[in-house]
Write a protein that holds these residues in place. Structure first.
Motif, short mmCIF file in Angstrom:
data_model
loop_
_atom_site.label_atom_id
_atom_site.label_comp_id
_atom_site.label_asym_id
_atom_site.label_seq_id
_atom_site.Cartn_x
_atom_site.Cartn_y
_atom_site.Cartn_z
N GLY A 112 0.47 4.45 1.22
CA GLY A 112 -0.03 4.58 0.10
C GLY A 112 -1.58 3.93 -0.20
N TYR A 113 -2.23 3.98 0.98
CA TYR A 113 -3.64 3.83 0.83
C TYR A 113 -4.56 4.89 -0.10
CZ TYR A 113 -3.52 -0.12 4.44
OH TYR A 113 -3.41 -1.37 5.02
N VAL A 114 -5.68 4.41 -0.41
CA VAL A 114 -6.69 5.24 -1.43
C VAL A 114 -7.90 5.39 -0.81
CG1 VAL A 114 -7.69 5.61 -3.68
CG2 VAL A 114 -5.11 4.71 -3.40
N GLY A 115 -8.10 6.54 -0.48
CA GLY A 115 -9.74 6.52 -0.10
C GLY A 115 -9.90 6.90 1.36
N THR A 116 -10.87 8.02 1.94
CA THR A 116 -10.92 8.37 3.11
C THR A 116 -11.66 7.23 3.83
OG1 THR A 116 -11.24 10.62 2.50
CG2 THR A 116 -12.24 9.97 4.66
N ASP A 117 -12.46 6.41 3.43
CA ASP A 117 -13.31 5.39 4.00
C ASP A 117 -12.35 4.18 4.41
OD1 ASP A 117 -16.01 5.82 4.64
OD2 ASP A 117 -16.34 5.55 2.42
N GLU A 127 -2.95 2.14 14.50
CA GLU A 127 -2.75 2.84 15.67
C GLU A 127 -2.50 1.57 16.89
OE1 GLU A 127 -4.82 7.08 15.56
OE2 GLU A 127 -6.15 5.32 15.84
N LYS A 128 -3.34 1.06 16.97
CA LYS A 128 -3.28 -0.20 18.02
C LYS A 128 -1.89 -0.79 17.89
CE LYS A 128 -5.82 -4.07 20.06
NZ LYS A 128 -7.23 -4.85 19.82
N ALA A 129 -1.69 -1.18 16.56
CA ALA A 129 -0.41 -1.95 16.56
C ALA A 129 0.95 -1.10 16.54
CB ALA A 129 -0.25 -2.66 14.94
N GLY A 130 0.76 0.14 16.57
CA GLY A 130 1.86 1.01 16.69
C GLY A 130 2.61 1.05 15.16
N VAL A 131 1.93 0.80 14.13
CA VAL A 131 2.46 0.88 12.78
C VAL A 131 2.21 2.07 12.16
CG1 VAL A 131 2.43 -0.48 10.57
CG2 VAL A 131 2.35 -1.72 12.70
N PRO A 132 3.22 2.82 11.77
CA PRO A 132 2.66 3.96 10.96
C PRO A 132 2.08 3.90 9.66
CG PRO A 132 5.22 4.07 11.33
CD PRO A 132 4.90 2.50 11.52
N MET A 133 1.07 5.01 9.37
CA MET A 133 0.39 4.89 8.11
C MET A 133 0.91 6.19 7.47
SD MET A 133 -3.54 4.88 7.34
CE MET A 133 -3.93 2.99 7.23
N LEU A 134 1.52 6.04 6.20
CA LEU A 134 2.22 6.89 5.44
C LEU A 134 1.39 7.42 4.08
CD1 LEU A 134 5.83 5.94 5.83
CD2 LEU A 134 4.42 7.49 7.21
N ALA A 135 1.19 8.59 3.91
CA ALA A 135 1.07 9.25 2.52
C ALA A 135 -0.27 8.47 2.03
CB ALA A 135 2.08 8.99 1.40
N PRO A 136 -1.53 8.43 2.53
CA PRO A 136 -2.64 8.09 2.11
C PRO A 136 -3.27 9.09 1.03
CG PRO A 136 -3.17 8.89 4.33
CD PRO A 136 -1.61 8.82 3.89
N LEU A 137 -3.89 8.67 -0.06
CA LEU A 137 -4.34 9.48 -1.13
C LEU A 137 -5.92 9.60 -0.62
CD1 LEU A 137 -4.23 8.83 -5.02
CD2 LEU A 137 -5.95 10.06 -3.95
N THR A 138 -5.87 10.70 0.31
CA THR A 138 -7.06 11.23 0.82
C THR A 138 -6.63 12.81 1.17
OG1 THR A 138 -8.64 11.18 2.66
CG2 THR A 138 -6.51 10.33 2.99
N GLY A 139 -7.67 13.61 0.89
CA GLY A 139 -7.58 15.02 1.51
C GLY A 139 -8.55 15.48 2.32
N ALA A 140 -9.30 14.38 3.10
CA ALA A 140 -10.01 14.79 4.15
C ALA A 140 -9.53 15.74 5.31
CB ALA A 140 -10.74 13.35 4.73
N LEU A 151 -0.07 8.92 11.69
CA LEU A 151 -0.47 9.11 10.26
C LEU A 151 0.33 10.47 9.98
CD1 LEU A 151 -2.54 8.78 8.01
CD2 LEU A 151 -4.04 10.36 9.27
N TRP A 152 0.87 10.12 8.71
CA TRP A 152 1.91 11.12 8.01
C TRP A 152 1.52 11.60 6.71
CZ3 TRP A 152 4.97 11.78 3.76
CH2 TRP A 152 5.95 12.58 3.64
N HIS A 153 0.81 12.51 6.26
CA HIS A 153 0.36 12.99 5.00
C HIS A 153 1.48 13.70 4.25
CE1 HIS A 153 -4.00 12.39 6.17
NE2 HIS A 153 -3.56 13.22 7.22
N TRP A 329 5.73 8.27 -6.50
CA TRP A 329 7.20 8.40 -6.26
C TRP A 329 7.82 9.14 -5.41
CZ3 TRP A 329 11.98 6.93 -7.93
CH2 TRP A 329 12.81 7.90 -8.09
N VAL A 330 7.16 10.33 -5.13
CA VAL A 330 7.53 11.50 -4.30
C VAL A 330 7.24 11.03 -2.74
CG1 VAL A 330 7.14 13.55 -3.24
CG2 VAL A 330 7.25 13.43 -5.51
N ALA A 331 6.35 10.11 -2.76
CA ALA A 331 5.98 9.67 -1.33
C ALA A 331 6.90 8.44 -0.78
CB ALA A 331 4.45 8.80 -1.34
N GLY A 332 7.30 7.69 -1.93
CA GLY A 332 8.43 6.63 -1.78
C GLY A 332 9.67 7.30 -1.56
N ASN A 333 9.97 8.23 -2.22
CA ASN A 333 11.42 8.87 -2.12
C ASN A 333 11.55 9.58 -0.53
OD1 ASN A 333 13.33 9.03 -4.32
ND2 ASN A 333 11.33 8.87 -5.18
#
Length: 394
Positions: A112-117, A127-140, A151-153, A329-333
């Motif tokens: 749930g991060y917000v923003g492309t930057d 990526e370096k830590a091998g930790v997933p990043m899920l559902a950021p609020l960015t359409g880039a 990365l999972w959008h 809510w959808v991302a969390g589910n």
């Protein structure tokens, strides 16, 4: 940049402070079994203050509803979930420091991060830590071309939102279009997508382009020199419509200045402008503003996913339903479903495979359609028009 002690002050959930300062190695992180943890901890850096705070607060609210619902149902195989949210004020360098802290605290995933930057700065750490990043609020679209396996959008890319805007412009006959662009990666991503969408729709390039800095605010200073300058630049092109590629505060400030200057043409904005946040800022002058949406209507209780969201939101004493908290809510589910589907004792890599396997999963009247090439689960967009009360017309 605030020290870690100040950032920790902004947690919405208390978290145990770890004594390490660097994230784990990738091999160790992605192979660590989730079953080895008493609590599955999720980390989020998000604007909880500042001019973009509505996006962060509501996204966090939706995620927290999903976490609470999962815990009330017994968690995931008996393990509770915990969401740790840091305030980054929509400033990417603060998001970077927050992410370093979250990885040091050994969160299982970032969400749930917000923003492309913010994503551009923090994804390499994940990526370096091998930790997933899920559902950021960015359409880039840059994050959807040759995307990272970590990365999972959830939401569609900006090409879908701007294509819908361009088609509307063409249908109505608005051939002279001016653009307000936020001067950062979010704004540039929107501009790149819009230029392609206009060309595909057979429309000419923008007749005027004005830029505003990120976190420009209309709360007190909407008549400031930069806002007025942007409005004059847009008006100089004698546009029939203006497309806003900025967060809601800057969009509202410039749109108010345009209306005060006599502009009566069409106004269009992407989901970054947040219909729920911008409506009250514009008041009666919101009438006719078209805003693209990447979620179904938060008022459509015929969808079980929306009906449950509405009920839990009301029980929690939260505000009225709106698109950003529904997205959380959808991302969390979806995240919870991925955790449930992964093998018992599975690793982060196994979790990502489970998330990729959600194609066809029905979240309750909303079916995820996994696009493996773009690593996104939803592709449909819609458009909402605000009425004179600043409310979305359903």
């Amino acid at each position: 940049m605030p020290p870690p002690s100040e950032r920790r002050r902004d947690w919405l959930k208390a978290a145990l402070a770890a004594g390490v300062t660097l994230p784990w190695s990738t091999a160790r992180a992605q192979s660590e079994p989730v079953g080895a943890r008493e609590t599955i901890r999720l980390g989020q850096s998000v604007p909880l203050s500042g001019p973009a705070q509505h996006l962060g607060i509501e996204y966090q609210r939706g995620l927290q509803l999903a976490v609470q619902a999962a815990n009330a149902a017994g968690g995931v195989r008996g393990q509770r979930l915990e969401l740790i949210s840091y305030d980054d004020r929509y400033e990417p360098e603060v998001a970077l420091a927050n992410t370093q802290d979250l990885l040091a605290d050994k969160v299982f995933a970032l969400v749930g991060y917000v923003g492309t930057d913010a994503v551009n700065r923090c994804l390499p750490l994940a990526e370096k830590a091998g930790v997933p990043m899920l559902a950021p609020l960015t359409g880039a679209e840059s994050l959807r071309r040759n995307p990272s396996r970590w990365l999972w959008h959830l939401r569609p890319g900006l090409s879908a939102e701007t294509t819908l805007i361009a088609r509307s412009l063409r249908t109505i006959g608005f051939s002279r279009v001016a653009v307000l662009q936020q001067d950062d990666a979010d704004g540039q991503a929107g501009m790149d997508a819009l230029q392609q969408a206009l060309a595909a729709a057979g429309l000419p390039p923008p007749v005027a382009l004005a830029r505003v800095v990120r976190n420009s605010t209309n709360q007190v200073e909407w008549k400031s020199r930069d806002i007025q300058s942007a409005a004059r630049t847009l008006m100089s092109g004698n546009p029939m419509a203006v497309v806003f590629l900025a967060a809601y505060a800057s969009t509202a400030a410039v749109m108010l200045a345009l209306r005060d200057a006599g502009f009566a043409g069409g106004c269009y904005a992407t989901s970054l402008s947040s219909a729920a946040a911008i409506g009250p800022l514009l008041g009666a002058k919101a009438g006719g503003l078209s805003v693209t949406q990447v979620m179904p209507s938060p008022f459509d209780s015929s969808r079980p996913v929306v009906a449950t969201y509405q009920r839990l939101l009301q029980v929690s004493g939260g505000p009225a339903p709106e698109y950003v908290s529904l997205e959380g809510w959808v991302a969390g589910n979806a995240l919870v479903e991925g955790l449930r589907r992964m093998p018992r004792g599975g690793s982060r890599a196994a979790f990502m495979q489970a998330m990729e396997g959600l194609a066809g999963w029905d979240a309750g009247g909303l079916v995820l359609r996994w696009d493996a090439q773009r690593r996104q689960a939803i592709s449909e967009v819609a458009m909402t028009v605000l009425d004179r009360e600043g409310r979305p017309i359903r």
